[in-house]
Design a protein around this motif. Structure first.
Motif, PDB file in Angstrom:
ATOM      1  N   HIS A  28     -21.395 -25.817  -9.356  1.00 42.27           N
ATOM      2  CA  HIS A  28     -22.774 -25.696  -9.592  1.00 42.27           C
ATOM      3  C   HIS A  28     -23.046 -27.828  -9.431  1.00 42.27           C
ATOM      4  CE1 HIS A  28     -26.514 -25.512 -11.566  1.00 42.27           C
ATOM      5  NE2 HIS A  28     -26.030 -26.279 -12.297  1.00 42.27           N
ATOM      6  N   MET A  29     -22.507 -28.417  -9.904  1.00 34.41           N
ATOM      7  CA  MET A  29     -22.511 -30.454  -9.865  1.00 34.41           C
ATOM      8  C   MET A  29     -22.900 -30.002  -8.464  1.00 34.41           C
ATOM      9  SD  MET A  29     -23.636 -31.149 -12.418  1.00 34.41           S
ATOM     10  CE  MET A  29     -23.820 -32.337 -12.812  1.00 34.41           C
ATOM     11  N   ARG A  30     -22.464 -30.411  -7.203  1.00 30.08           N
ATOM     12  CA  ARG A  30     -21.885 -30.392  -5.413  1.00 30.08           C
ATOM     13  C   ARG A  30     -23.394 -29.247  -4.734  1.00 30.08           C
ATOM     14  NH1 ARG A  30     -17.176 -27.556  -4.374  1.00 30.08           N
ATOM     15  NH2 ARG A  30     -15.921 -28.531  -6.013  1.00 30.08           N
ATOM     16  N   LEU A  31     -23.830 -28.516  -5.305  1.00 33.92           N
ATOM     17  CA  LEU A  31     -24.993 -27.272  -5.025  1.00 33.92           C
ATOM     18  C   LEU A  31     -25.917 -28.483  -5.454  1.00 33.92           C
ATOM     19  CD1 LEU A  31     -23.621 -23.614  -5.347  1.00 33.92           C
ATOM     20  CD2 LEU A  31     -23.833 -25.277  -3.090  1.00 33.92           C
ATOM     21  N   ARG A  32     -25.941 -28.696  -6.740  1.00 33.06           N
ATOM     22  CA  ARG A  32     -27.619 -29.460  -6.988  1.00 33.06           C
ATOM     23  C   ARG A  32     -27.414 -30.665  -6.252  1.00 33.06           C
ATOM     24  NH1 ARG A  32     -26.987 -31.478 -12.502  1.00 33.06           N
ATOM     25  NH2 ARG A  32     -27.671 -33.363 -12.038  1.00 33.06           N
ATOM     26  N   SER A  33     -26.259 -31.632  -5.834  1.00 36.85           N
ATOM     27  CA  SER A  33     -26.350 -32.658  -4.818  1.00 36.85           C
ATOM     28  C   SER A  33     -26.813 -31.956  -3.986  1.00 36.85           C
ATOM     29  CB  SER A  33     -25.538 -33.210  -5.269  1.00 36.85           C
ATOM     30  OG  SER A  33     -24.538 -32.803  -4.628  1.00 36.85           O
ATOM     31  N   ALA A  34     -26.251 -31.146  -3.487  1.00 32.19           N
ATOM     32  CA  ALA A  34     -26.827 -30.395  -1.707  1.00 32.19           C
ATOM     33  C   ALA A  34     -27.868 -30.798  -1.602  1.00 32.19           C
ATOM     34  CB  ALA A  34     -25.145 -30.058  -1.015  1.00 32.19           C
ATOM     35  N   ARG A  35     -28.937 -29.700  -2.577  1.00 37.51           N
ATOM     36  CA  ARG A  35     -30.680 -29.458  -2.274  1.00 37.51           C
ATOM     37  C   ARG A  35     -30.940 -30.278  -2.378  1.00 37.51           C
ATOM     38  NH1 ARG A  35     -29.994 -25.358  -7.500  1.00 37.51           N
ATOM     39  NH2 ARG A  35     -28.394 -24.898  -7.206  1.00 37.51           N
ATOM     40  N   MET A  36     -30.401 -31.848  -2.429  1.00 43.38           N
ATOM     41  CA  MET A  36     -31.726 -32.431  -2.653  1.00 43.38           C
ATOM     42  C   MET A  36     -32.338 -32.853  -1.417  1.00 43.38           C
ATOM     43  SD  MET A  36     -30.804 -36.152  -2.764  1.00 43.38           S
ATOM     44  CE  MET A  36     -32.037 -37.482  -2.247  1.00 43.38           C
ATOM     45  N   THR A  37     -31.023 -33.086  -0.134  1.00 37.21           N
ATOM     46  CA  THR A  37     -31.577 -33.587   0.914  1.00 37.21           C
ATOM     47  C   THR A  37     -31.585 -31.507   1.763  1.00 37.21           C
ATOM     48  OG1 THR A  37     -29.448 -32.983   1.475  1.00 37.21           O
ATOM     49  CG2 THR A  37     -30.074 -35.147   1.209  1.00 37.21           C
ATOM     50  N   ALA A  38     -31.765 -30.704   1.071  1.00 41.01           N
ATOM     51  CA  ALA A  38     -32.198 -29.694   1.741  1.00 41.01           C
ATOM     52  C   ALA A  38     -33.437 -28.864   1.859  1.00 41.01           C
ATOM     53  CB  ALA A  38     -30.747 -28.850   1.735  1.00 41.01           C
ATOM     54  N   MET A  39     -33.481 -29.463   0.600  1.00 36.04           N
ATOM     55  CA  MET A  39     -35.065 -28.650   0.531  1.00 36.04           C
ATOM     56  C   MET A  39     -36.304 -29.418   1.017  1.00 36.04           C
ATOM     57  SD  MET A  39     -34.255 -26.272  -1.987  1.00 36.04           S
ATOM     58  CE  MET A  39     -34.615 -25.748  -3.100  1.00 36.04           C
ATOM     59  N   SER A  40     -36.303 -30.016   1.585  1.00 37.62           N
ATOM     60  CA  SER A  40     -37.771 -30.713   2.379  1.00 37.62           C
ATOM     61  C   SER A  40     -37.095 -30.570   3.793  1.00 37.62           C
ATOM     62  CB  SER A  40     -38.117 -32.172   1.719  1.00 37.62           C
ATOM     63  OG  SER A  40     -37.167 -32.523   1.593  1.00 37.62           O
ATOM     64  N   GLY A  41     -38.821 -31.482   4.787  1.00 42.92           N
ATOM     65  CA  GLY A  41     -38.238 -31.222   6.324  1.00 42.92           C
ATOM     66  C   GLY A  41     -38.251 -32.896   6.272  1.00 42.92           C
ATOM     67  N   VAL A  46     -33.168 -40.525   5.249  1.00 42.41           N
ATOM     68  CA  VAL A  46     -34.935 -40.899   3.966  1.00 42.41           C
ATOM     69  C   VAL A  46     -34.674 -40.831   2.674  1.00 42.41           C
ATOM     70  CG1 VAL A  46     -36.830 -40.575   3.945  1.00 42.41           C
ATOM     71  CG2 VAL A  46     -35.935 -41.025   6.446  1.00 42.41           C
ATOM     72  N   GLN A  47     -34.320 -39.539   2.550  1.00 39.16           N
ATOM     73  CA  GLN A  47     -33.920 -38.906   1.118  1.00 39.16           C
ATOM     74  C   GLN A  47     -33.065 -39.610   0.296  1.00 39.16           C
ATOM     75  OE1 GLN A  47     -34.324 -34.253   0.051  1.00 39.16           O
ATOM     76  NE2 GLN A  47     -34.671 -34.628   2.805  1.00 39.16           N
ATOM     77  N   VAL A  48     -32.084 -39.942   1.032  1.00 38.90           N
ATOM     78  CA  VAL A  48     -30.555 -41.197   0.055  1.00 38.90           C
ATOM     79  C   VAL A  48     -31.112 -41.904   0.197  1.00 38.90           C
ATOM     80  CG1 VAL A  48     -28.416 -41.816   0.512  1.00 38.90           C
ATOM     81  CG2 VAL A  48     -28.886 -39.064   1.319  1.00 38.90           C
ATOM     82  N   ALA A  49     -31.767 -42.646   1.458  1.00 38.84           N
ATOM     83  CA  ALA A  49     -32.377 -44.295   0.783  1.00 38.84           C
ATOM     84  C   ALA A  49     -32.856 -44.353   0.072  1.00 38.84           C
ATOM     85  CB  ALA A  49     -33.212 -44.699   2.279  1.00 38.84           C
ATOM     86  N   ALA A  50     -34.489 -43.319   0.192  1.00 33.71           N
ATOM     87  CA  ALA A  50     -35.552 -43.594  -1.120  1.00 33.71           C
ATOM     88  C   ALA A  50     -34.996 -43.001  -2.419  1.00 33.71           C
ATOM     89  CB  ALA A  50     -36.293 -42.616  -1.159  1.00 33.71           C
ATOM     90  N   ASP A  51     -33.346 -42.663  -2.619  1.00 35.07           N
ATOM     91  CA  ASP A  51     -33.218 -42.502  -3.944  1.00 35.07           C
ATOM     92  C   ASP A  51     -32.040 -43.475  -4.528  1.00 35.07           C
ATOM     93  OD1 ASP A  51     -32.193 -40.516  -6.430  1.00 35.07           O
ATOM     94  OD2 ASP A  51     -30.447 -40.932  -6.219  1.00 35.07           O
ATOM     95  N   LEU A  52     -31.381 -44.276  -3.664  1.00 33.25           N
ATOM     96  CA  LEU A  52     -31.250 -45.818  -3.686  1.00 33.25           C
ATOM     97  C   LEU A  52     -32.131 -47.088  -4.721  1.00 33.25           C
ATOM     98  CD1 LEU A  52     -28.157 -45.406  -1.105  1.00 33.25           C
ATOM     99  CD2 LEU A  52     -28.039 -45.147  -3.828  1.00 33.25           C
ATOM    100  N   ARG A  53     -33.310 -46.942  -3.652  1.00 32.96           N
ATOM    101  CA  ARG A  53     -34.326 -48.026  -3.495  1.00 32.96           C
ATOM    102  C   ARG A  53     -34.710 -48.056  -4.601  1.00 32.96           C
ATOM    103  NH1 ARG A  53     -37.382 -45.706   0.018  1.00 32.96           N
ATOM    104  NH2 ARG A  53     -36.296 -46.389   1.796  1.00 32.96           N
ATOM    105  N   SER A  54     -34.924 -46.149  -5.388  1.00 35.32           N
ATOM    106  CA  SER A  54     -35.518 -46.690  -6.764  1.00 35.32           C
ATOM    107  C   SER A  54     -34.797 -46.883  -7.166  1.00 35.32           C
ATOM    108  CB  SER A  54     -35.938 -45.213  -6.621  1.00 35.32           C
ATOM    109  OG  SER A  54     -36.175 -44.323  -8.027  1.00 35.32           O
ATOM    110  N   GLN A  55     -33.220 -46.426  -7.379  1.00 36.86           N
ATOM    111  CA  GLN A  55     -32.221 -47.005  -8.312  1.00 36.86           C
ATOM    112  C   GLN A  55     -32.346 -48.219  -8.297  1.00 36.86           C
ATOM    113  OE1 GLN A  55     -28.640 -44.918  -8.550  1.00 36.86           O
ATOM    114  NE2 GLN A  55     -29.764 -43.271  -7.655  1.00 36.86           N
ATOM    115  N   ASP A  86     -26.907 -44.500   7.811  1.00 43.91           N
ATOM    116  CA  ASP A  86     -28.162 -44.736   7.896  1.00 43.91           C
ATOM    117  C   ASP A  86     -28.985 -45.053   6.860  1.00 43.91           C
ATOM    118  OD1 ASP A  86     -27.230 -44.066  10.408  1.00 43.91           O
ATOM    119  OD2 ASP A  86     -28.179 -41.634  10.676  1.00 43.91           O
ATOM    120  N   ALA A  87     -28.767 -44.009   5.690  1.00 42.36           N
ATOM    121  CA  ALA A  87     -29.618 -44.379   4.678  1.00 42.36           C
ATOM    122  C   ALA A  87     -29.110 -45.862   4.301  1.00 42.36           C
ATOM    123  CB  ALA A  87     -28.854 -43.035   3.790  1.00 42.36           C
ATOM    124  N   LEU A  88     -28.062 -46.662   4.618  1.00 38.86           N
ATOM    125  CA  LEU A  88     -27.526 -47.823   4.603  1.00 38.86           C
ATOM    126  C   LEU A  88     -27.763 -49.341   5.163  1.00 38.86           C
ATOM    127  CD1 LEU A  88     -23.671 -47.615   2.893  1.00 38.86           C
ATOM    128  CD2 LEU A  88     -25.773 -47.702   1.184  1.00 38.86           C
TER     129      LEU A  88
END
Length: 157
Positions: A28-41, A46-55, A86-88
């Motif tokens: 469930h945890m793996r699927l939840r983290s994978a969905r983070m990048t699968a739900m939008s266009g 860019v999504q990973v970079a945005a999350d790390l930037r936010s942190q 690419d995010a890094l």
């Protein structure tokens, strides 16, 4: 993993049920983290970079802190090595992080990020470009000399 320990404490199960519960939670945890990048266009990097930037901006990853390894980030976000790389690189271009060969990627101090946001590695790149130009100049000179020699050999009509 903390969730697994809590479930085991709250629900004392026999070992077989405990194992199934652990597998379910991990999946469930793996699927939840994978969905983070699968739900939008929006591209995954860019999504990973945005999350790390936010942190970084919130101080979850403070100045000088080492970012998780590529493997850990790949597992955390459910993405490929290319997406993590690419995010890094995006964060490097923004001057938020700096890579140290063989050591990892670290959050840059705010002063350093403001002073030189995108200059990391430019000096080496400029040296490479200067060497390429010198090589092209040598080749051009040789071609011009060959052209002059061939021009003298051709009989005038």
């Amino acid at each position: 993993m903390r969730l697994v320990r809590i479930v085991r404490q709250v629900l004392p199960l026999d070992p077989a049920r405990s194992m199934l519960c652990t597998r379910y939670i991990n999946c469930h945890m793996r699927l939840r983290s994978a969905r983070m990048t699968a739900m939008s266009g929006t591209p995954a990097y860019v999504q990973v970079a945005a999350d790390l930037r936010s942190q970084i901006e919130k101080g979850v990853l403070p100045e000088g802190a080492q970012l998780p390894s590529m493997t850990r980030l790949r597992e955390q976000y459910g993405v490929s090595n290319t997406v993590v790389r690419d995010a890094l690189n995006e964060l490097r271009r923004e001057g938020l992080v700096v890579g140290q060969q063989g050591k990892g990627v670290f959050v840059r101090s705010r002063d350093a990020a403001l002073a030189a946001p995108a200059t990391e590695g430019l000096e080496g790149r400029l040296d490479e470009l200067a060497e390429t130009v010198r090589g092209l100049e040598r080749r051009l000179t040789l071609l011009e000399e060959r052209g002059a020699v061939q021009g003298r050999r051709e009989p005038n009509g």
